[in-house]
Design a protein around this motif. Structure first.
Motif, PDB file in Angstrom:
ATOM      1  N   ASN A  94      -6.534 -14.386  -2.209  1.00  0.00           N
ATOM      2  CA  ASN A  94      -6.981 -13.067  -2.658  1.00  0.00           C
ATOM      3  C   ASN A  94      -6.055 -11.965  -2.144  1.00  0.00           C
ATOM      4  N   GLY A  95      -4.789 -12.072  -2.551  1.00  0.00           N
ATOM      5  CA  GLY A  95      -3.782 -11.127  -2.106  1.00  0.00           C
ATOM      6  C   GLY A  95      -3.830  -9.806  -2.861  1.00  0.00           C
ATOM      7  N   ASN A  96      -3.055  -8.865  -2.378  1.00  0.00           N
ATOM      8  CA  ASN A  96      -3.005  -7.517  -2.947  1.00  0.00           C
ATOM      9  C   ASN A  96      -1.583  -7.222  -3.426  1.00  0.00           C
ATOM     10  N   LYS A  97      -1.456  -6.637  -4.595  1.00  0.00           N
ATOM     11  CA  LYS A  97      -0.151  -6.307  -5.156  1.00  0.00           C
ATOM     12  C   LYS A  97       0.347  -4.994  -4.564  1.00  0.00           C
ATOM     13  N   LEU A  98       1.548  -5.037  -4.017  1.00  0.00           N
ATOM     14  CA  LEU A  98       2.144  -3.851  -3.403  1.00  0.00           C
ATOM     15  C   LEU A  98       2.964  -3.071  -4.431  1.00  0.00           C
ATOM     16  N   SER A  99       3.464  -1.915  -4.031  1.00  0.00           N
ATOM     17  CA  SER A  99       4.165  -1.038  -4.976  1.00  0.00           C
ATOM     18  C   SER A  99       5.449  -1.661  -5.514  1.00  0.00           C
ATOM     19  N   ASP A 100       6.066  -2.579  -4.763  1.00  0.00           N
ATOM     20  CA  ASP A 100       7.292  -3.218  -5.235  1.00  0.00           C
ATOM     21  C   ASP A 100       7.017  -4.474  -6.058  1.00  0.00           C
ATOM     22  N   GLY A 101       5.737  -4.772  -6.339  1.00  0.00           N
ATOM     23  CA  GLY A 101       5.394  -5.934  -7.145  1.00  0.00           C
ATOM     24  C   GLY A 101       5.147  -7.195  -6.351  1.00  0.00           C
ATOM     25  N   SER A 102       5.433  -7.169  -5.042  1.00  0.00           N
ATOM     26  CA  SER A 102       5.178  -8.343  -4.212  1.00  0.00           C
ATOM     27  C   SER A 102       3.711  -8.398  -3.811  1.00  0.00           C
ATOM     28  N   TYR A 103       3.290  -9.530  -3.266  1.00  0.00           N
ATOM     29  CA  TYR A 103       1.894  -9.720  -2.882  1.00  0.00           C
ATOM     30  C   TYR A 103       1.790  -9.992  -1.390  1.00  0.00           C
ATOM     31  N   SER A 104       0.763  -9.407  -0.774  1.00  0.00           N
ATOM     32  CA  SER A 104       0.545  -9.569   0.665  1.00  0.00           C
ATOM     33  C   SER A 104      -0.922  -9.270   0.949  1.00  0.00           C
ATOM     34  N   GLN A 105      -1.238  -9.047   2.233  1.00  0.00           N
ATOM     35  CA  GLN A 105      -2.553  -8.571   2.660  1.00  0.00           C
ATOM     36  C   GLN A 105      -3.696  -9.462   2.174  1.00  0.00           C
ATOM     37  N   SER A 106      -3.527 -10.782   2.285  1.00  0.00           N
ATOM     38  CA  SER A 106      -4.570 -11.705   1.850  1.00  0.00           C
ATOM     39  C   SER A 106      -5.908 -11.347   2.495  1.00  0.00           C
ATOM     40  N   ASN A 107      -6.955 -11.293   1.674  1.00  0.00           N
ATOM     41  CA  ASN A 107      -8.292 -10.959   2.151  1.00  0.00           C
ATOM     42  C   ASN A 107      -9.023 -12.154   2.756  1.00  0.00           C
ATOM     43  N   THR A 108      -8.661 -13.354   2.311  1.00  0.00           N
ATOM     44  CA  THR A 108      -9.415 -14.547   2.667  1.00  0.00           C
ATOM     45  C   THR A 108      -8.472 -15.715   2.961  1.00  0.00           C
ATOM     46  N   VAL A 109      -9.057 -16.804   3.430  1.00  0.00           N
ATOM     47  CA  VAL A 109      -8.354 -18.082   3.576  1.00  0.00           C
ATOM     48  C   VAL A 109      -9.048 -19.081   2.660  1.00  0.00           C
ATOM     49  N   SER A 110      -8.275 -19.875   1.922  1.00  0.00           N
ATOM     50  CA  SER A 110      -8.858 -20.870   1.025  1.00  0.00           C
ATOM     51  C   SER A 110      -8.384 -22.275   1.372  1.00  0.00           C
TER      52      SER A 110
END
Length: 455
Positions: free
Chosen positions: A223-239
């Motif tokens: 459940n990551g978050n899209k940043l302004s440069d198009g990359s993904y980070s800041q995962s909300n959870t662990v699966s």
């Protein structure tokens, strides 16, 4: 080591007059009830053959005042037991002795009152003094375990794992497809046999492979978050995602785990000792939480609300959206950790001075990896620090010398002659009695290589 011996003396003469002289006291003892037991040491880390006294407080039934309990005299017959006597034992007075590396739960119980308390104990692995020396050796003395080409989509190796049979697993970002993470498996020094794709999970900084018979499960931030440069980070959870070659899953899959008000979460597991560790980074600090894995898995699913996240827009099947999602997950906020600590960034001994590059947990110890490649430093640099579950440093921060000799890296075919010794630290594992360190390099032919050194 001297053994602790307890002596108990019975004053038989008191039996002749006890019921006549102290009837009121006897009646009070008979009516005494324990409402709550508290073990003061909730999480304890000890060495093999070390003995430590646990301390107990009790509340009488209906009372809000805690009383310090005399564990030596044990007037109300509290009993003690260990969930794993091979790891640690506890005697009748609450003295815990470590025997082998691992974790156990110590219980103090009042059978007549139906109340109990528990404390986690970790017997930490005895670290060979030569480990730090090995990490300080030049490349010619390090063992090059793997040098593998993987999916060529301008992708970047993020981390790895090693199965008991030597099968290697890699996690890599999608390169030209920043919303994707590839999970690949195969033999050392060969192209991957197969792979699975995760979409919108996050950055994939750390992952772990669980072996369950013929099945494999991938533990990873989701459940990551899209940043302004198009990359993904800041995962909300662990699966915990079942590995299925060729399959693609979105946001999360399988069983999902959540800690309220924590993000940038990444997992590590120690299956042998039933431990799940989750790290979370927020502004200026990094947290580590250690849970009993079986307890985390048994936590019932509940509805949890994630931080607002943005995802999508890279492919026609999924336009970009921003939303606050509510999902079903195991809420670890309600579970008591068996250990935890927080470190500032940078922390003690300059821990986290450089980019966080992964961690692993094994036998009550946490292996912390950090580093940066030559583009950000005069030369590629990496460090390993070993800590226990309280954050106490067991092996001081040690610099990895094997990646700093550019000529040796080129001669070994790990780096291209024009790569300037580019070696980015990417993943760490303590498995099967060996420490493994991962590095991404710019190899010969301008290809990206995944390298795993075994110590």
């Amino acid at each position: 080591m001297k053994k602790l011996v307890a002596f108990r003396v019975s004053l038989l003469s008191l039996l002749l007059v006890g019921t006549q002289l102290f009837p009121a006291c006897q009646k009070e003892e008979e009516s005494f009830g324990i409402g709550t037991i508290i073990i003061e040491e909730k999480a304890l880390t000890i060495e093999p053959e070390e003995t430590v006294q646990l301390h107990v407080r009790v509340f009488r039934s209906g009372s809000t005042a805690a009383e310090t309990y005399d564990t030596a005299a044990n007037p109300y017959g509290l009993s003690w037991r260990s969930s794993s006597p091979k790891i640690a034992t506890v005697d009748a007075q609450g003295r815990v002795t470590g025997h082998a590396a691992g974790t156990a739960t110590i219980f103090c119980e009042s059978a007549g009152d139906g109340v109990s308390a528990a404390a986690g104990v970790t017997v930490r692995r005895q670290i060979d003094a030569s480990l730090a020396e090995s990490l300080s050796e030049p490349l010619s003395d390090a063992l090059v375990y793997s040098q593998s080409v993987y999916l060529e989509r301008n992708s970047v190796m993020q981390c790895f794992d090693v199965e008991s049979d030597g099968t290697l697993w890699y996690m890599q970002l999608g390169g030209n497809d920043p919303e994707l993470i590839y999970v690949l498996r195969g033999a050392p020094n060969q192209s991957p046999k197969d792979f699975m794709t995760l979409r919108w999970f996050g950055h994939g900084t750390n992952f772990a492979v669980e072996e369950d018979g013929a099945d494999r499960y991938i533990w990873v931030g989701s459940n990551g978050n899209k940043l302004s440069d198009g990359s993904y980070s800041q995962s909300n959870t662990v699966s915990r995602v079942k590995y299925e070659a060729g399959k693609r899953v979105d946001l999360s899959s399988g069983e999902t785990f959540f800690i309220k008000n924590k993000w940038n979460v990444h997992p590590a597991i120690d299956m042998d000792n039933d431990v799940l560790c989750i790290t979370a980074s927020t502004t200026g600090v990094r947290d580590f939480y250690f849970y009993r894995l079986s307890e985390a898995m048994a936590t019932p699913l509940s509805s949890v609300t994630l931080r607002k996240q943005t995802y999508g827009g890279e492919e026609t099947d999924a336009p970009q959206k921003s939303e606050t999602r509510t999902i079903e997950a195991h809420d670890l906020t309600s579970v008591t950790p068996i250990g935890s600590f927080t470190t500032s960034v940078p922390g003690t001994g300059n821990l986290s001075q450089y980019d966080f590059q992964g961690f692993d947990v094994q036998d009550g110890l946490l292996y912390f990896f950090e580093g940066e490649a030559v583009n950000n430093q005069p030369k590629s640099i990496a460090f390993v620090t070993v800590l226990d579950m309280t954050g106490t440093i067991v092996v001081p921060r040690t610099r990895i010398q094997a990646i700093e000799d550019e000529a040796a890296l080129v001669a070994a075919g790990i780096c291209g002659s024009d790569a300037k010794g580019y070696m980015e630290a990417e993943g760490i594992k303590m498995k099967h009695g060996n420490l493994y360190l991962g590095f991404a390099s710019h190899g010969p032919g301008a290809k990206r290589w995944a390298n795993v050194f075994r110590y």
